[in-house]
Design a protein around this motif. Sequence first.
Motif, short mmCIF file in Angstrom:
data_model
loop_
_atom_site.label_atom_id
_atom_site.label_comp_id
_atom_site.label_asym_id
_atom_site.label_seq_id
_atom_site.Cartn_x
_atom_site.Cartn_y
_atom_site.Cartn_z
N SER A 2 0.83 -1.20 0.00
CA SER A 2 0.00 0.00 0.00
C SER A 2 0.86 1.25 0.00
O SER A 2 2.01 1.25 0.43
N MET A 3 0.28 2.31 -0.51
CA MET A 3 0.91 3.62 -0.58
C MET A 3 0.14 4.55 0.34
O MET A 3 -1.09 4.49 0.38
N VAL A 4 0.81 5.42 1.08
CA VAL A 4 0.15 6.33 2.02
C VAL A 4 0.64 7.75 1.77
O VAL A 4 1.83 7.97 1.55
N GLN A 5 -0.29 8.70 1.81
CA GLN A 5 0.05 10.12 1.74
C GLN A 5 -0.74 10.83 2.84
O GLN A 5 -1.81 10.37 3.24
N THR A 6 -0.22 11.94 3.31
CA THR A 6 -0.89 12.71 4.36
C THR A 6 -0.89 14.19 3.99
O THR A 6 -0.12 14.62 3.13
N VAL A 42 -8.39 4.02 -3.67
CA VAL A 42 -7.89 4.96 -2.66
C VAL A 42 -8.97 5.26 -1.63
O VAL A 42 -10.14 5.45 -1.97
N ILE A 96 -5.39 11.42 5.89
CA ILE A 96 -4.54 10.31 5.48
C ILE A 96 -5.22 9.67 4.28
O ILE A 96 -6.42 9.38 4.33
N SER A 98 -4.77 6.42 1.48
CA SER A 98 -4.03 5.17 1.30
C SER A 98 -4.66 4.34 0.20
O SER A 98 -5.87 4.41 -0.03
N THR A 99 -3.86 3.53 -0.44
CA THR A 99 -4.40 2.53 -1.34
C THR A 99 -4.85 1.35 -0.51
O THR A 99 -4.33 1.11 0.59
#
Length: 100
Positions: A2-6, A42, A96, A98-99
């Motif tokens: 998984s990919m995470v961005q904030t 997402v 947050i 996330s995929t």
Amino acid sequence: MSMVQTGKLQLSSTNATAVTGGDTSTFTQVTFPSPFPDSAAVIVIPFLQTFNGPDTPGLRIADVTTTGFKIRINELVSNGKALADGLHTSETVGWIASTV
């Protein structure tokens, strides 16, 4: 994997509480720092970081894509009726994404 961005933003409401599903005309567009892969599913989880206004703000999320989402403060609604006027001072909102 998984990919995470904030991220975080300042958000306020100068509109009446939204009670019509699907009407995103008063939402704010948020763009992810980096797009997620085109085929990714997402999810976005928002959190209020401040307590500046006296009425309880809810957060509405809409139109989540691989490049961003829409968000708005929406004061509480019960049985399709607004419990407050919808106007809300600026709050800091963290999120947050996330995929899955």
